[in-house]
Design an enzyme around this catalytic site. Structure first.
Site, PDB file in Angstrom:
ATOM      1  CG  HIS A 214     -48.005  70.268 -54.382  1.00 12.95           C
ATOM      2  ND1 HIS A 214     -46.945  71.143 -54.486  1.00 12.95           N
ATOM      3  CD2 HIS A 214     -49.090  71.011 -54.028  1.00 12.95           C
ATOM      4  CE1 HIS A 214     -47.387  72.371 -54.228  1.00 12.95           C
ATOM      5  NE2 HIS A 214     -48.670  72.313 -53.955  1.00 12.95           N
TER       6      HIS A 214
ATOM      7  CE  LYS B 158     -45.441  66.830 -56.611  1.00 13.49           C
ATOM      8  NZ  LYS B 158     -44.096  67.465 -56.645  1.00 13.49           N
TER       9      LYS B 158
HETATM   10  P1  CMP Z   1     -43.514  70.474 -55.027  1.00 12.44           P
HETATM   11  O1  CMP Z   1     -43.635  70.460 -53.542  1.00 12.44           O
HETATM   12  O2  CMP Z   1     -44.719  70.063 -55.810  1.00 12.44           O
HETATM   13  O3  CMP Z   1     -43.064  71.930 -55.508  1.00 12.44           O
HETATM   14  C1  CMP Z   1     -42.307  72.164 -56.661  1.00 12.44           C
HETATM   15  C2  CMP Z   1     -41.806  70.902 -57.281  1.00 12.44           C
HETATM   16  O4  CMP Z   1     -40.687  71.069 -58.132  1.00 12.44           O
HETATM   17  C3  CMP Z   1     -41.279  69.968 -56.201  1.00 12.44           C
HETATM   18  O5  CMP Z   1     -42.320  69.474 -55.428  1.00 12.44           O
HETATM   19  C4  CMP Z   1     -40.526  68.951 -57.033  1.00 12.44           C
HETATM   20  O6  CMP Z   1     -41.402  68.033 -57.678  1.00 12.44           O
HETATM   21  C5  CMP Z   1     -39.916  69.873 -58.074  1.00 12.44           C
HETATM   22  N1  CMP Z   1     -38.540  70.253 -57.743  1.00 12.44           N
HETATM   23  C6  CMP Z   1     -38.103  71.019 -56.743  1.00 12.44           C
HETATM   24  N2  CMP Z   1     -36.778  71.184 -56.772  1.00 12.44           N
HETATM   25  C7  CMP Z   1     -36.345  70.477 -57.852  1.00 12.44           C
HETATM   26  C8  CMP Z   1     -35.069  70.248 -58.432  1.00 12.44           C
HETATM   27  N3  CMP Z   1     -33.961  70.773 -57.918  1.00 12.44           N
HETATM   28  N4  CMP Z   1     -35.013  69.483 -59.545  1.00 12.44           N
HETATM   29  C9  CMP Z   1     -36.134  68.965 -60.078  1.00 12.44           C
HETATM   30  N5  CMP Z   1     -37.393  69.158 -59.564  1.00 12.44           N
HETATM   31  C10 CMP Z   1     -37.482  69.899 -58.458  1.00 12.44           C
END
Ligand code: CMP
Length: 137
Positions: free
Chosen positions: A115, A9
């Protein structure tokens, strides 16, 4: 062999952690099947994270994901999807186990360095969202 999709990221690219994260993947036995550095538009980030469109963090997340370069890749390994999730650690780095990528390189639950696809159907969607068939030969 199973394939999964991963993104380094913008926070991790900006901080210079991309090579360290690729090294962790290599040490864990993942092979890079396809890789590219990209800069997502807000619209492209919204399409990728459409499943989270109803979440309160959606606008902030998609702004963050379009705030700088990312490295998108397809990784190959036996049990790649589950093994990458384990190597990544918990979404919130505060809860991630020692030695995981997020524990070492992530700053917050949103800016969490990496991710990885969470299931076979999402891996197929995510690989197809970022890579054309001719890039996967
Ligand atoms: P990722 O695994 O890419 O999947 C969804 C993304 O949303 C996660 O990683 C984080 O970057 C983001 N994310 C998940 N939960 C939250 C949260 N509570 N607040 C802000 N960002 C979040």
């Amino acid at each position: 062999m199973q394939r999964t999709f991963s993104i380094i990221k913008p926070d991790a690219v900006r901080k210079g952690f991309a090579a360290d994260i690729l090294s962790e993947m290599d040490k864990a036995g993942f092979k890079i099947f396809a890789i590219k550095k990209m800069f997502l538009s807000k619209t492209q980030a919204q399409g990728f994270y459409a499943v989270h469109a109803h979440r309160p963090f959606f606008d902030s997340l998609t702004s963050f994901m379009s705030s700088g370069s990312i490295i998108a890749m397809v990784l190959e390994k036996d049990n790649a999807i589950a093994d990458l999730r384990k190597l990544m650690g918990a979404t919130n780095p505060a809860n991630a186990e020692a030695g995981t990528i997020r524990k070492q390189f992530a700053g917050s639950i949103e800016e969490n360095a990496i991710h990885g696809s969470d299931a076979e159907d999402t891996a197929a969607f995510e690989i197809g969202y970022f890579f054309a068939g001719y890039e996967l030969v």
